[in-house]
Design a protein around this motif. Structure first.
Motif, mmCIF file in Angstrom:
data_model
loop_
_atom_site.group_PDB
_atom_site.id
_atom_site.type_symbol
_atom_site.label_atom_id
_atom_site.label_comp_id
_atom_site.label_asym_id
_atom_site.label_seq_id
_atom_site.Cartn_x
_atom_site.Cartn_y
_atom_site.Cartn_z
ATOM 1 N N ARG A 12 0.853 -1.183 0.000
ATOM 2 C CA ARG A 12 0.000 0.000 0.000
ATOM 3 C C ARG A 12 0.887 1.231 0.000
ATOM 4 N N ILE A 63 -4.928 -8.311 2.209
ATOM 5 C CA ILE A 63 -5.736 -7.172 1.774
ATOM 6 C C ILE A 63 -6.962 -7.076 2.665
ATOM 7 N N GLN A 101 -9.596 0.251 -1.275
ATOM 8 C CA GLN A 101 -8.343 0.995 -1.296
ATOM 9 C C GLN A 101 -7.399 0.394 -2.342
ATOM 10 N N TYR A 125 -4.221 -1.254 -3.890
ATOM 11 C CA TYR A 125 -3.073 -2.051 -3.476
ATOM 12 C C TYR A 125 -2.186 -2.282 -4.694
#
Length: 717
Positions: free
Chosen positions: A194, A208, A213, A215
């Motif tokens: 990240r 994850i 979000q 990655y």
């Protein structure tokens, strides 16, 4: 410029404080009888799984692997957990002292190999330094730039630059792409990351958690090389974002945080150069245009979508409206025609995506048939305009160069732009190159060029290496070096003047390093245009210099500059560097401004004009320029090809200058490097700069690629 210049190779000479290392750290050796892909997949996750591990070193198949922790961090339970982590693979973990980090004994002589220890130390840096943009990935130190730096954050990927230790204490700066995690690369992803805005770098995560979000994964974007400039002399800011700038930062951080454990010195290049070929600036752009004058270049849209049609129309408008190309006929067509074709396709990243596979979209990369010359461009990556939409002619000239080279192979005949005159003056020359027929099975491609420039290609199968006398010689030559004996890919190729005069060009892990410390210092001392300085101090230094040098041949121009300073001082006590310099530059102006610049630096500590690109400072990066040949202490011969001197004044240096070895049979009389110098001094291969291999090798690679594509197409049919 009064400081002694240091030119380096990419090799460290480390000095360890073993007592201090063993006092503060524990070292463990991990043995595995059957190292395989599964072992490596587990090993790369070891740091993210065990917080006690400070760093890890993954050896190759023949080497051991190591981990290090702070003193006493691992107890017996955690060691058992580490063994269980590798299950079902059986491993043995043994605690060792730092001095014991070595390779197995060779007879009665023990060979100490400190690479694992050095690698473990270097990879620790991000854990101890508070500097932003550094992190630890696969046990190595990686550097990242903030997101505002667009060159390092491109589309759906992020570029990181790692300092990677290789054999014999050599290192490389390795640019790597980290792709945005998606359905296409999730299956092959080994690690997940990240982006951390606070530290401006990627952070590894074990799983994850937040699906919404972004990655990233360590899977490189398919067939897309990460690029970070090697050196940029324009300013300190530009320098800091290059490989040399980051290497300088790395060395400073090691000195700050680890000098109690290890000190590093770069190995200097021996001053034994005995031949240097000076590049004569050429401009063949008019000849490229003349080559295609009165001919047709077909623009072929192989994608056939609305987007691709718009792209091709804009490209067509750009080239037809450019005055220099008025004599060339550009024509849009739906299919490849006889003659010259520029074919638009997607890049390989697109054709490797799951979406393309679902639609059964195969890569339409075409092979050339007799009379049909094809150069591909991609919709995603081919740029012929700058950010403001202004036409850039450089990429078009590169297309011309590629079409000319492919035309040479198609006709089997050199021309004036491809060293025809050289071969007319020589007795003719042959070239040979290994190619991989099947996995780990290599054949040989042979190219003969006679005095008329006629090309003749011939194939030799691996079986013929044992029967043909000349091939036996090449094989014996290949086996003279350990790296080429094990891997024919390390042989760039052979130059054969006759049966008794042969040279093998082989790859090494060596490259040149400029005096980056001095370059950084000069750039830091150079004022920017917007910087303000006190005029009174500057006026006094310039006035004193002119009084002390009344016989300077360009004294009048010096007084004109002094008068300009006096006028500025009447209005204000300070002025910006841009206002002070006015129209005066170091290029094309009298030498007195160079002397004033050096005097101001000596007295006031700053430069008015950037001095690095002047002739006087070329010594700092002399091992990045022109064509060079040298010997080492063992009388082995090496060469390296940099860039022409004039180019360092125009743009950043994009790539590292690699050193390659010239190997000759023991029983022959060597032919002189000067005899083959012209094979490198040609700018049609690398778009206006020197080529690192003899030009015929480029023809051979293009020929082999096309033949292999033909073979794949036949197998599909």
């Amino acid at each position: 410029m009064k400081r002694e210049i240091q030119l380096y190779q990419n090799k460290w000479q480390p000095n360890f404080n073993f007592e201090k290392l063993d006092c503060d750290f524990d070292f463990y050796q991990i043995n595995c009888e059957m190292k395989n892909k599964e072992f490596y997949q587990k090993f790369v996750k070891i740091g993210a799984t065990f917080s006690e591990i400070s760093n890890s070193y993954r050896g190759s198949y023949e080497e051991q692997s190591f981990v290090m922790t702070k003193k006493g961090a691992f107890n017996s339970e955690r060691l058992d957990a580490l063994c269980h982590f590798f299950a079902p693979i059986e491993v043995q973990i043994k605690k060792i002292a730092s001095k014991s980090v070595n390779v197995p004994s060779d007879g009665f002589k023990q060979i100490i190999d400190y690479r694992p220890l050095l690698a473990l130390q270097l990879g620790l840096l991000p854990l101890y330094s508070k500097r932003h943009g550094m992190t630890q990935i696969d046990g190595n130190c990686y550097f990242f730039m903030p997101k505002k730096n667009k060159k390092w954050h491109y589309k759906n990927r992020i570029i990181g630059l790692g300092i990677i230790l290789e054999n014999d204490g050599r290192f490389r700066t390795s640019a790597k792409t980290f792709a945005l995690l998606n359905e296409d690369n999730r299956k092959n992803a080994r690690q997940f990351f990240r982006w951390d805005e606070e530290t401006s770098c990627l952070k590894q995560v074990t799983q994850i958690k937040e699906q919404n979000q972004p990655y990233y994964t360590d899977c490189a974007v398919a067939h897309t090389a990460a690029q970070v400039n090697y050196l940029d002399l324009r300013s300190q800011t530009h320098f800091s974002q290059t490989r040399m700038g980051i290497l300088d930062l790395f060395m400073q951080e090691i000195k700050t945080h680890f000098s109690q454990y290890v000190t590093l010195e770069l190995v200097t290049m021996a001053d034994i150069e005995y031949f240097r070929a000076k590049y004569v600036k050429k401009d063949h752009t008019k000849e490229y245009i003349d080559y295609f004058a009165g001919k047709t270049i077909y623009l072929v849209d192989q994608i056939k979508t609305a987007t691709s049609q718009v792209f091709m129309q804009k490209l067509y408008d750009a080239v037809t409206n450019f005055p220099d190309f008025a004599q060339i006929n550009f024509q849009k067509t739906a299919t490849v025609e006889n003659g010259y074709n520029v074919v638009l396709i997607h890049n390989q990243e697109f054709y490797h995506s799951e979406k393309a596979k679902e639609k059964e979209q195969e890569d339409p990369y075409l092979f050339m048939k007799q009379g049909k010359i094809i150069q591909h461009i991609t919709l995603e990556d081919f740029n012929y305009a700058d950010d403001e939409g202004k036409f850039i002619r450089g990429p078009i000239y590169k297309l011309f160069q590629e079409l000319i080279l492919k035309d040479v192979n198609d006709k089997g005949q050199l021309n004036e732009l491809t060293l025809l005159n050289y071969f007319k003056q020589q007795r003719g020359c042959d070239f040979a190159m290994y190619f991989e027929e099947e996995k780990d099975k290599y054949g040989l491609c042979w190219l003969k060029i006679d005095k008329t420039g006629k090309l003749t290609y011939q194939y030799f199968s691996p079986e013929s290496f044992q029967t043909e006398p000349i091939l036996k010689k090449l094989e014996r030559l290949r086996k003279k070096r350990k790296n080429t004996s094990r891997n024919p890919k390390q042989v760039a190729g052979f130059i054969i003047k006759n049966d008794d005069q042969i040279a093998m060009i082989c790859e090494t892990q060596m490259s040149t390093i400029s005096d980056f410390n001095y370059i950084k210092q000069v750039l830091e001392d150079t004022k920017r245009k917007e910087d303000s300085i006190r005029l009174g101090n500057l006026q006094k230094v310039v006035g004193d210099f002119l009084q002390q040098n009344p016989n300077h041949p360009k004294i009048q121009q010096g007084y004109e500059f002094l008068n300009q300073l006096t006028k500025l001082l009447k209005d204000n006590e300070t002025a910006t560097i841009g206002e002070i310099k006015g129209d005066y530059t170091l290029r094309g102006n009298p030498a007195i401004f160079k002397d004033i610049n050096e005097t101001v630096h000596e007295k006031l500590g700053y430069y008015i004009w950037p001095p690095l690109r002047t002739k006087e400072y070329e010594e700092m990066y002399g091992n990045l320029l022109d064509i060079n040949l040298f010997c080492d202490e063992q009388k082995r011969k090496y060469y390296f090809v940099g860039i022409p001197k004039h180019q360092i004044k125009q743009a950043p240096i994009a790539r590292t200058t690699r050193i390659r070895e010239l190997v000759f049979p023991d029983t022959q009389s060597e032919f002189r490097f000067k005899e083959i110098q012209a094979l490198f001094d040609i700018d049609i291969v690398k778009n206006g700069t020197l080529t690192v291999y003899p030009m015929p090798f480029k023809l051979m690679r293009e020929y082999l690629k096309n033949e292999q594509r033909k073979g794949r197409q036949r197998s599909k049919i």
